[in-house]
Motif scaffolding. Sequence first.
Motif, PDB file in Angstrom:
ATOM      1  N   GLY A   1      41.872  40.470  39.462  1.00  0.00           N
ATOM      2  CA  GLY A   1      41.909  39.842  38.506  1.00  0.00           C
ATOM      3  C   GLY A   1      41.823  38.233  38.213  1.00  0.00           C
ATOM      4  N   PRO A   2      42.131  37.342  37.807  1.00  0.00           N
ATOM      5  CA  PRO A   2      41.444  36.608  37.654  1.00  0.00           C
ATOM      6  C   PRO A   2      40.557  35.422  38.449  1.00  0.00           C
ATOM      7  CG  PRO A   2      43.612  35.970  35.684  1.00  0.00           C
ATOM      8  CD  PRO A   2      43.170  37.196  37.164  1.00  0.00           C
ATOM      9  N   TYR A   3      41.044  35.044  39.650  1.00  0.00           N
ATOM     10  CA  TYR A   3      40.576  34.020  40.770  1.00  0.00           C
ATOM     11  C   TYR A   3      38.826  35.141  40.706  1.00  0.00           C
ATOM     12  CZ  TYR A   3      44.122  31.527  41.425  1.00  0.00           C
ATOM     13  OH  TYR A   3      45.622  30.618  42.013  1.00  0.00           O
ATOM     14  N   SER A   4      39.394  36.494  40.413  1.00  0.00           N
ATOM     15  CA  SER A   4      37.692  37.077  41.220  1.00  0.00           C
ATOM     16  C   SER A   4      36.749  37.054  39.543  1.00  0.00           C
ATOM     17  CB  SER A   4      37.799  38.980  41.164  1.00  0.00           C
ATOM     18  OG  SER A   4      39.164  39.361  42.191  1.00  0.00           O
ATOM     19  N   LEU A   5      37.722  37.016  38.779  1.00  0.00           N
ATOM     20  CA  LEU A   5      35.845  36.917  37.554  1.00  0.00           C
ATOM     21  C   LEU A   5      36.039  35.215  38.331  1.00  0.00           C
ATOM     22  CD1 LEU A   5      38.519  38.676  34.723  1.00  0.00           C
ATOM     23  CD2 LEU A   5      35.723  39.187  35.197  1.00  0.00           C
ATOM     24  N   GLN A   6      36.999  34.438  38.332  1.00  0.00           N
ATOM     25  CA  GLN A   6      36.243  32.696  38.962  1.00  0.00           C
ATOM     26  C   GLN A   6      34.759  33.128  39.270  1.00  0.00           C
ATOM     27  OE1 GLN A   6      38.999  29.835  38.722  1.00  0.00           O
ATOM     28  NE2 GLN A   6      40.375  31.124  37.514  1.00  0.00           N
ATOM     29  N   ALA A   7      35.827  33.452  40.702  1.00  0.00           N
ATOM     30  CA  ALA A   7      34.238  33.495  41.160  1.00  0.00           C
ATOM     31  C   ALA A   7      32.621  34.796  40.912  1.00  0.00           C
ATOM     32  CB  ALA A   7      35.370  34.721  42.908  1.00  0.00           C
TER      33      ALA A   7
END
Length: 205
Positions: free
Chosen positions: A80-86
């Motif tokens: 999700g979004p956290y993984s993409l930001q990471a």
Amino acid sequence: HDLSGEAIRLGKLLIELLPEPDVMGLLALMLLQESRRAARTSPDGEIVLLDDQDRSLWNRDLIAEGLALVERALQSRRFGPYSLQAAIAGVHAQAPDAAATDWEEIVGLYDVLLRADPSPVIELNRAVAVAMRDGPLAGLALIDAILKRGDLNDYHLAHAARADLCRRLGKTTEARLSYERAIGLAKQELQRRFLVRRLVELESS
């Protein structure tokens, strides 16, 4: 530092209880952000931008740990979004210097992130990445479109980013107005001092 350390400790505990991909992404993001702590401010406490940071001060152990978690999250195909930001933070972390940053990959990741979690702030971050990939004029057009919609008019970083792109394009008057707007909106003294320095540099150049 204590707050960040506690957040990372809780993130590791959360993974034990809920080993989901985006929990891994959240912890990875925190680790990658923490890895740059020593380089983010100068010895006298002033902000140092990512491009200007001494990368030898980055914590390589935290980077390795964060990148491994990003890889696990992305391989799951349920991220999700956290993984993409990471993942975006990971691209920065792997570049040996600012010039070697893979902006093509970063823009691509922002494209996916915008679809997964659309927001004006993510759109702004993508615009800055586009400016680094395609030049300041391309990024400025995207930021102006965001501000024209009325989004982020009260967000100092939007005006600071616009000011920087105008400065790079030689649009001194527009840059000055955007810096002044950003200074007026900045809520932290450290941010205001940084922007004032930028404005002084602009006017003395």
